[in-house]
Structure formats: C-alpha cells, structure tokens
Design a protein around this motif. Structure first.
Motif, PDB file in Angstrom:
ATOM      1  N   MET A  36       2.344  30.324  21.172  1.00  0.00           N
ATOM      2  CA  MET A  36       3.047  30.079  19.907  1.00  0.00           C
ATOM      3  C   MET A  36       4.525  29.844  20.197  1.00  0.00           C
ATOM      4  O   MET A  36       5.215  30.722  20.724  1.00  0.00           O
ATOM      5  CB  MET A  36       2.840  31.269  18.965  1.00  0.00           C
ATOM      6  CG  MET A  36       1.392  31.427  18.537  1.00  0.00           C
ATOM      7  SD  MET A  36       1.031  33.042  17.800  1.00  0.00           S
ATOM      8  CE  MET A  36       0.952  34.088  19.267  1.00  0.00           C
ATOM      9  N   GLU A  38       8.610  28.866  19.922  1.00  0.00           N
ATOM     10  CA  GLU A  38       9.792  29.341  19.223  1.00  0.00           C
ATOM     11  C   GLU A  38      10.392  28.189  18.416  1.00  0.00           C
ATOM     12  O   GLU A  38       9.979  27.038  18.547  1.00  0.00           O
ATOM     13  CB  GLU A  38      10.804  29.857  20.254  1.00  0.00           C
ATOM     14  CG  GLU A  38      11.196  28.807  21.290  1.00  0.00           C
ATOM     15  CD  GLU A  38      11.611  29.413  22.615  1.00  0.00           C
ATOM     16  OE1 GLU A  38      12.349  30.406  22.615  1.00  0.00           O
ATOM     17  OE2 GLU A  38      11.195  28.884  23.662  1.00  0.00           O
ATOM     18  N   LEU A  65       2.984  24.996  14.572  1.00  0.00           N
ATOM     19  CA  LEU A  65       3.371  25.775  13.392  1.00  0.00           C
ATOM     20  C   LEU A  65       4.602  25.197  12.713  1.00  0.00           C
ATOM     21  O   LEU A  65       4.808  25.395  11.518  1.00  0.00           O
ATOM     22  CB  LEU A  65       3.630  27.228  13.792  1.00  0.00           C
ATOM     23  CG  LEU A  65       2.459  27.963  14.457  1.00  0.00           C
ATOM     24  CD1 LEU A  65       2.880  29.379  14.843  1.00  0.00           C
ATOM     25  CD2 LEU A  65       1.244  27.989  13.531  1.00  0.00           C
ATOM     26  N   PHE A 100       5.454  32.970   6.556  1.00  0.00           N
ATOM     27  CA  PHE A 100       6.271  33.652   7.555  1.00  0.00           C
ATOM     28  C   PHE A 100       7.110  34.733   6.885  1.00  0.00           C
ATOM     29  O   PHE A 100       7.812  34.469   5.898  1.00  0.00           O
ATOM     30  CB  PHE A 100       7.204  32.664   8.261  1.00  0.00           C
ATOM     31  CG  PHE A 100       6.486  31.607   9.054  1.00  0.00           C
ATOM     32  CD1 PHE A 100       6.244  31.768  10.407  1.00  0.00           C
ATOM     33  CD2 PHE A 100       6.049  30.445   8.434  1.00  0.00           C
ATOM     34  CE1 PHE A 100       5.581  30.793  11.136  1.00  0.00           C
ATOM     35  CE2 PHE A 100       5.387  29.465   9.156  1.00  0.00           C
ATOM     36  CZ  PHE A 100       5.145  29.630  10.509  1.00  0.00           C
ATOM     37  N   GLY A 135       3.691  35.001  21.907  1.00  0.00           N
ATOM     38  CA  GLY A 135       4.563  34.606  20.814  1.00  0.00           C
ATOM     39  C   GLY A 135       5.997  34.595  21.306  1.00  0.00           C
ATOM     40  O   GLY A 135       6.387  35.432  22.122  1.00  0.00           O
ATOM     41  N   THR A 139       7.872  33.785  16.453  1.00  0.00           N
ATOM     42  CA  THR A 139       6.425  34.011  16.538  1.00  0.00           C
ATOM     43  C   THR A 139       6.082  35.190  17.450  1.00  0.00           C
ATOM     44  O   THR A 139       4.900  35.484  17.658  1.00  0.00           O
ATOM     45  CB  THR A 139       5.694  32.747  17.049  1.00  0.00           C
ATOM     46  OG1 THR A 139       6.054  32.506  18.416  1.00  0.00           O
ATOM     47  CG2 THR A 139       6.039  31.532  16.203  1.00  0.00           C
ATOM     48  N   PHE A 142       3.768  37.878  16.213  1.00  0.00           N
ATOM     49  CA  PHE A 142       2.433  37.434  15.820  1.00  0.00           C
ATOM     50  C   PHE A 142       1.392  37.860  16.854  1.00  0.00           C
ATOM     51  O   PHE A 142       0.260  38.204  16.515  1.00  0.00           O
ATOM     52  CB  PHE A 142       2.387  35.911  15.661  1.00  0.00           C
ATOM     53  CG  PHE A 142       3.257  35.360  14.561  1.00  0.00           C
ATOM     54  CD1 PHE A 142       3.936  36.203  13.687  1.00  0.00           C
ATOM     55  CD2 PHE A 142       3.409  33.993  14.410  1.00  0.00           C
ATOM     56  CE1 PHE A 142       4.748  35.693  12.679  1.00  0.00           C
ATOM     57  CE2 PHE A 142       4.208  33.467  13.403  1.00  0.00           C
ATOM     58  CZ  PHE A 142       4.881  34.323  12.542  1.00  0.00           C
TER      59      PHE A 142
END
Length: 284
Positions: A36, A38, A65, A100, A135, A139, A142
């Motif tokens: 995931m 940044e 994302l 988020f 993450g 993230t 997460f």
C-alpha cells in the motif's frame, strides 16, 4: 525501471468488493504481499520496493488507492510546483474521502474492509501459508488493522502517520479501532504474530509516542526499527520519512538497506520458509 505513468513488468487488473472497484498492479509469483503506497501514490520508488518483494519469490500486489501509478514524486528544480500540486491533490482526495480516517483515534479506516477482502482473494489466488502487507505513511496503520484476518501473517507498518499527530492523544495512538486492536493482540499472544514498524526518530508524522503505544499494546510482538536522520538518503528533498522508498540508500552496510532486508526476511520467514509456494493460479 520505467518511470512513466505506465509501469512496465506489472500486470494490471481490477478487484471489486462491496460495490467498490479499484485497479490493482501485480508482479511475481508465490504468496501475496499487499503493498500500500504512501502519498502521492505508486511512485517509481514504490514500484522498486515491489520488485524487491517479487524477487524473493512473492507476488507483489499494489492496490491503487490514490494517485497515478508510475508517476514520480519529483521535487527537482523546475518540477517542484507541479509535483507539489500533485501531492496536494492526492492528499486532498484522501482527506475528504470517507474511506480514510485521518484524525480520529480508536477507529479503523473503512477502506481496510476492502483491503482485507483483497488479501483474502490474493491468498486464494496465490497460495502459500498466508499474506503479507506493507503500509506506508497514511496507509501504514492499514497493515495493522488488516491483521485481524488470520490470513494476514506478516504485517509491516512503515512510517505509519495516521491519525495525523496534531494533538498529544493522536500522537500516542494509531488508526485502528479498540476491537480490531484487541483481535490483533490476541493473535500475537496466541499465534505468535509479529508486527514490524519502521520510522526515522525525528519524524514528526510518526512520533515516538506512537511506537511506545504499540509496544505497550503488543509487547514483544511489536518489532520496532528506528533510524537516525543520517541514515536517510541525502539526495531526497523532503525530511527523513520514507524508510523503504524515497529515503532508502540501497547499498550494503546502509541502515535503510538493513531495514529493507528485515522486511524481506519477515516475508521469507512467514510466507516462504518450509512452505510450498506454488501459486494457485498464475500471478501475472
């Protein structure tokens, strides 16, 4: 590696859960690791990290994302205004999104439900004993909340920056609900789950109080890697922050390279050692 907006060597696909469809990039074969990105998104440095994951025998799975995959975070003279605008645009979309949680403490972001479903799908698809997750920055937490699912066996929190530490209470917490944190703690005590965290000691987005909180909650199951500023890549424009990407010095003997090796070793030990790594279906 190509640094344009169309990453080479990655299979592009989509994944849908609960009516939400997002693009997903994949590379490699073997057990899945959810990577995931940044802010501002899946930059060439994030793709480089994904290649390292694939090189050890795992499938790097990158959900989109926010941002444009492959677009560089380039703050070189002449491009700084354009890059800053892109960064601000990605951050703005995150801050206004209901998926988020940027400020609230004791709450897991809604997007984690989608990410857990993605991890379950990739486990079935790629095989192996479980799934890893990394993450980064916004993230970062997460990966911790995803570890409620027992299929997540190797969570890594690289500079976890939520909730934004604008108050003392937010600096001393992380973006996970009490219920989810209790479930992760139970897995640490019962199953031997380890949670790895990475940060630069001076990073104001990832205060020391946040790692102290994780040590109190998870005990020895929380493995902290904390680096001094002089370990960061001096060519990076921003202050030391991104351990595995922008501030990585990928050379033997460098502390950031040692931190990257710690992450890869966690995946080797939890996902590859002594296990059949034949994917259930080709990983693309």
């Amino acid at each position: 590696m190509a640094v344009d907006q169309h990453p080479t060597g990655f299979h592009r696909d989509t994944f849908t859960h609960d009516g939400v469809t997002r693009e997903v990039l994949r590379r490699g074969t073997g057990p899945a690791v959810i990577v995931m990105a940044e802010i501002p998104g899946i930059t060439p440095k994030v793709l480089d990290f994904a290649e390292q994951v694939a090189a050890i025998g795992c499938t790097a799975v990158l959900p989109v994302l926010f941002g444009t995959p492959g677009r560089p975070a380039d703050f070189a003279p002449g491009r700084r205004l354009k890059s800053a605008t892109y960064l601000a645009s990605s951050l703005g979309k995150v801050c206004v999104s209901r998926e988020f949680t940027t400020l609230a403490t004791g709450k897991s972001s809604r997007v984690v439900t989608w990410l857990r479903a993605l991890a379950a799908h990739e486990h079935q698809r790629c095989g192996g004993p479980g799934v890893g997750a990394v993450g980064m920055c916004l993230t970062g937490g997460f990966a911790l909340a995803m570890a409620v699912d027992e299929r997540l066996v190797a969570p890594v929190l690289s500079q976890p920056s939520l909730p934004l530490p604008v108050t003392r209470s937010r600096a001393g917490g992380i973006d996970i609900s009490g219920e989810d944190l209790a479930a992760v703690r139970t897995r640490c005590e019962r199953d031997g789950l380890q949670v790895m965290g990475l940060r630069f000691r001076s990073d104001r987005l990832v205060p020391g109080d946040r790692f102290a909180f994780l040590r109190r909650e998870l005990g020895d199951a929380f493995v902290a890697v904390e680096l001094d500023d002089d370990a960061a890549n001096p060519d990076a424009v921003l202050r030391p922050h991104s351990v595995l990407t922008e501030h990585l010095i990928d050379a033997p003997g460098q502390p950031t390279r040692a931190a990257l090796d710690d992450v890869l070793d966690l995946f080797r030990g939890r996902l590859l050692a002594g296990h059949d790594t034949t994917p259930a279906t080709p990983a693309g």
